[in-house]
Design a protein around this motif. Structure first.
Motif, PDB file in Angstrom:
ATOM      1  N   UNK A   1      -0.127 -42.038  -3.889  1.00 24.64           N
ATOM      2  CA  UNK A   1       0.694 -41.843  -5.088  1.00 24.64           C
ATOM      3  C   UNK A   1       0.454 -43.027  -6.022  1.00 24.64           C
ATOM      4  N   UNK A   2      -0.139 -42.762  -7.170  1.00 23.79           N
ATOM      5  CA  UNK A   2      -0.440 -43.829  -8.123  1.00 23.79           C
ATOM      6  C   UNK A   2       0.822 -44.248  -8.867  1.00 23.79           C
ATOM      7  N   UNK A   3       0.892 -45.529  -9.211  1.00 24.45           N
ATOM      8  CA  UNK A   3       2.024 -46.045  -9.974  1.00 24.45           C
ATOM      9  C   UNK A   3       1.536 -47.182 -10.868  1.00 24.45           C
ATOM     10  N   UNK A   4       2.416 -47.697 -11.698  1.00 25.60           N
ATOM     11  CA  UNK A   4       1.987 -48.612 -12.754  1.00 25.60           C
ATOM     12  C   UNK A   4       1.609 -49.998 -12.260  1.00 25.60           C
TER      13      UNK A   4
ATOM     14  N   UNK B   1       8.966 -51.175  -4.773  1.00 29.57           N
ATOM     15  CA  UNK B   1      10.334 -50.741  -5.073  1.00 29.57           C
ATOM     16  C   UNK B   1      10.537 -49.284  -4.693  1.00 29.57           C
ATOM     17  N   UNK B   2       9.649 -48.416  -5.139  1.00 29.04           N
ATOM     18  CA  UNK B   2       9.855 -46.987  -4.921  1.00 29.04           C
ATOM     19  C   UNK B   2       9.708 -46.647  -3.442  1.00 29.04           C
TER      20      UNK B   2
ATOM     21  N   UNK C   1       9.933 -39.186  -7.973  1.00 32.79           N
ATOM     22  CA  UNK C   1      10.768 -40.246  -8.545  1.00 32.79           C
ATOM     23  C   UNK C   1       9.997 -41.119  -9.536  1.00 32.79           C
ATOM     24  N   UNK C   2       8.699 -41.284  -9.324  1.00 27.73           N
ATOM     25  CA  UNK C   2       7.918 -42.112 -10.250  1.00 27.73           C
ATOM     26  C   UNK C   2       7.597 -41.388 -11.542  1.00 27.73           C
ATOM     27  N   UNK C   3       7.874 -40.104 -11.594  1.00 27.06           N
ATOM     28  CA  UNK C   3       7.639 -39.320 -12.814  1.00 27.06           C
ATOM     29  C   UNK C   3       8.959 -38.787 -13.378  1.00 27.06           C
ATOM     30  N   UNK C   4       9.975 -39.654 -13.361  1.00 30.17           N
ATOM     31  CA  UNK C   4      11.275 -39.387 -13.973  1.00 30.17           C
ATOM     32  C   UNK C   4      12.059 -38.269 -13.302  1.00 30.17           C
ATOM     33  N   UNK C   5      11.674 -37.913 -12.063  1.00 32.07           N
ATOM     34  CA  UNK C   5      12.391 -36.876 -11.297  1.00 32.07           C
ATOM     35  C   UNK C   5      12.531 -35.585 -12.096  1.00 32.07           C
ATOM     36  N   UNK C   6      11.477 -35.222 -12.797  1.00 30.67           N
ATOM     37  CA  UNK C   6      11.470 -33.999 -13.624  1.00 30.67           C
ATOM     38  C   UNK C   6      11.094 -32.810 -12.748  1.00 30.67           C
ATOM     39  N   UNK C   7      11.896 -31.754 -12.791  1.00 31.73           N
ATOM     40  CA  UNK C   7      11.699 -30.635 -11.875  1.00 31.73           C
ATOM     41  C   UNK C   7      11.018 -29.436 -12.522  1.00 31.73           C
ATOM     42  N   UNK C   8      10.846 -29.468 -13.831  1.00 34.19           N
ATOM     43  CA  UNK C   8      10.241 -28.335 -14.522  1.00 34.19           C
ATOM     44  C   UNK C   8       9.124 -28.814 -15.427  1.00 34.19           C
ATOM     45  N   UNK C   9       8.014 -28.096 -15.409  1.00 33.96           N
ATOM     46  CA  UNK C   9       6.903 -28.448 -16.285  1.00 33.96           C
ATOM     47  C   UNK C   9       7.243 -28.162 -17.742  1.00 33.96           C
ATOM     48  N   UNK C  10       8.134 -27.218 -17.969  1.00 35.59           N
ATOM     49  CA  UNK C  10       8.497 -26.820 -19.329  1.00 35.59           C
ATOM     50  C   UNK C  10       9.808 -27.441 -19.783  1.00 35.59           C
ATOM     51  N   UNK C  11      10.859 -27.249 -18.998  1.00 35.94           N
ATOM     52  CA  UNK C  11      12.185 -27.713 -19.391  1.00 35.94           C
ATOM     53  C   UNK C  11      12.398 -29.180 -18.996  1.00 35.94           C
ATOM     54  N   UNK C  12      13.262 -29.846 -19.762  1.00 32.35           N
ATOM     55  CA  UNK C  12      13.582 -31.243 -19.457  1.00 32.35           C
ATOM     56  C   UNK C  12      14.777 -31.287 -18.508  1.00 32.35           C
ATOM     57  N   UNK C  13      14.494 -30.890 -17.293  1.00 37.63           N
ATOM     58  CA  UNK C  13      15.508 -30.861 -16.251  1.00 37.63           C
ATOM     59  C   UNK C  13      15.114 -31.882 -15.182  1.00 37.63           C
ATOM     60  N   UNK C  14      16.068 -32.731 -14.835  1.00 36.48           N
ATOM     61  CA  UNK C  14      15.827 -33.789 -13.859  1.00 36.48           C
ATOM     62  C   UNK C  14      16.906 -33.703 -12.785  1.00 36.48           C
ATOM     63  N   UNK C  15      16.539 -33.987 -11.545  1.00 38.56           N
ATOM     64  CA  UNK C  15      17.512 -33.802 -10.460  1.00 38.56           C
ATOM     65  C   UNK C  15      17.891 -35.106  -9.760  1.00 38.56           C
ATOM     66  N   UNK C  16      17.473 -36.233 -10.306  1.00 42.15           N
ATOM     67  CA  UNK C  16      17.813 -37.523  -9.694  1.00 42.15           C
ATOM     68  C   UNK C  16      17.576 -38.626 -10.714  1.00 42.15           C
ATOM     69  N   UNK C  17      18.054 -39.819 -10.398  1.00 43.85           N
ATOM     70  CA  UNK C  17      17.705 -40.976 -11.212  1.00 43.85           C
ATOM     71  C   UNK C  17      16.245 -41.306 -10.915  1.00 43.85           C
TER      72      UNK C  17
ATOM     73  N   UNK D   1      12.222 -42.788 -12.335  1.00 43.21           N
ATOM     74  CA  UNK D   1      11.633 -43.992 -12.911  1.00 43.21           C
ATOM     75  C   UNK D   1      10.357 -43.635 -13.662  1.00 43.21           C
ATOM     76  N   UNK D   2      10.102 -44.334 -14.746  1.00 41.13           N
ATOM     77  CA  UNK D   2       8.860 -44.153 -15.477  1.00 41.13           C
ATOM     78  C   UNK D   2       7.820 -45.111 -14.907  1.00 41.13           C
ATOM     79  N   UNK D   3       7.394 -44.795 -13.696  1.00 37.07           N
ATOM     80  CA  UNK D   3       6.512 -45.675 -12.930  1.00 37.07           C
ATOM     81  C   UNK D   3       5.094 -45.100 -12.828  1.00 37.07           C
TER      82      UNK D   3
END
Length: 390
Positions: free
Chosen positions: A58-61, A68-69, A233-249, A251-253
């Motif tokens: 898993x790549x990160x910044x 941390x993650x 989690x490293x990709x902002x916990x986004x659950x949908x490719x289309x909608x801006x729906x997130x299911x957790x806190x 990180x932009x990592x």
């Protein structure tokens, strides 16, 4: 001892960019895939994981956020302790503090400068207790009552300690291993690659590492669920490719595609870079053996290091440091021990004779670039010998 100024400048550690870096970066620029999406990210993850012998990458910044993650996905919280060595780069301790956990620092072995496993075992045997909480067997610190959730060995300078023994201790006390392998790409213990002895391992690709993406890191694991959670989690916990729906806190990592492109080119060259680094390490050890009071970091029989950053000890460290830098040979002191830093001075430090302080007071790192030339190696050695009047 007076120095004679020279025009030579030999850098401490700079990347070797001699492959397809420009070609792959230009591909990103021409196609517009420069950000977090793009094929190079996945390719880089797979190349690093495959090289290390892990199933998932898993790549990160950078390596710091990787550490941390890794703790986040493994459940480390402010209610926990994480064990770490007292000699490490500050990123290790910073990453622990990000979770709110309280570090427990272990002094280092005077020979190889890795975590002292005798001290670790004594601490676990005498100052902890194993009990069952919520149907789980856990080890807690007797003084604080906090669970010891993880242990974070650091493969200092690309070296490794006895990972078999560490695994046995971790298993006996029900503690998760998270490897800080940020300096250890290419290092093995008993033929097994760094980063694969625990639940997760983290590599760094900062500008001074054995290969570089400028800034970047990769987490490796054999656990698919952990890999997926880390990616999520490293990709902002986004659950949908289309909608801006997130299911957790989240990180932009994320590691961006243009930097991953550099990483792919670096990995293509890695076998030759590793060979050159090990040659450099062997050259320094041969040429500097018996010079002044120089002592080398030891390497145990079962370890093959990557030769990342050549560092040795001498009681004349400060004078030698000044002499080398004045004469165009860029050199640096070692990291200050964590217990001496203001932020960590109140954290528990397990030691008998404070080996860490001695290592810090006497250790110096000398030029170790991946592309260091034979002529530069000769100049470094010659300058060191001049200092000792040889």
């Amino acid at each position: 001892m007076a120095s004679k100024p020279k025009t030579t400048h030999i850098p401490l550690a700079q990347p070797l960019l001699a492959g397809n870096e420009a070609k792959y970066v230009m591909d990103c620029l021409e196609t517009g895939w420069i950000s977090s999406a793009g094929s190079y990210v996945t390719q880089f993850e797979n190349m690093v994981a495959q090289y290390a012998g892990a199933k998932y990458g898993v790549a990160c910044m950078n390596g710091t956020v990787g550490l941390h993650i890794a703790q986040v996905v493994l459940g480390v919280t402010e209610q926990d302790h994480v064990i770490a060595p007292n000699i490490t780069f500050i990123a290790t301790l910073n990453a622990i503090k990000y979770t709110g956990a309280q570090p427990i620092l272990i002094d280092v072995d005077p020979r190889n400068w890795q975590m002292d496993l005798d001290l670790l075992e004594t601490y676990l045997r005498e100052q902890t207790q194993t009990e069952t909480k919520n149907n789980k067997v856990v080890t807690t610190d007797k003084t604080t009552g906090k669970r010891i959730r993880a242990i974070m060995p650091v493969h200092v300078l690309g070296n490794m300690g006895n990972m078999t023994r560490l695994q046995e201790l971790a298993k006996a006390y029900h503690i998760t291993i998270i490897e800080d392998s940020t300096e250890a790409l290419g290092t093995t213990f008993k033929g097994q690659h760094a980063g694969t002895f625990g639940s997760m391992g983290v590599f760094s690709f900062n500008g001074n590492k054995i290969i570089s993406t400028g800034g970047g890191g990769v987490l490796v694991t054999n656990n698919e669920a952990l890999a997926k959670r880390a990616k999520h989690l490293t990709t902002q916990a986004k659950v949908s490719a289309m909608e801006y729906i997130h299911d957790a806190i989240g990180y932009n990592y994320r590691l961006v595609n243009v930097l991953a492109a550099i990483g792919v080119a670096q990995m293509e060259q890695f076998p030759e870079i590793l060979k050159a680094k090990r040659h450099m390490d062997a050259f320094y050890r041969e040429q500097l053996r018996g010079v002044g009071d120089i002592k080398f970091q030891s390497v145990c029989n079962n370890t093959q290091t990557n030769g990342w950053l050549f560092t040795f000890s001498t009681k004349h460290m400060r004078a030698l440091l000044a002499y080398l830098n004045e004469n165009g040979v860029q050199s640096r002191p070692f990291w200050m021990p964590m217990n001496q830093l203001e932020m960590f001075k109140n954290d528990r430090y397990i030691t008998k004779t404070d080996v860490s302080a001695h290592v810090y007071d006497t250790s110096i790192s000398i030029p170790s670039s991946a592309g260091i030339t034979p002529e530069q190696l000769e100049t470094v050695v010659k300058t060191i010998k001049e200092f000792y009047d040889l």
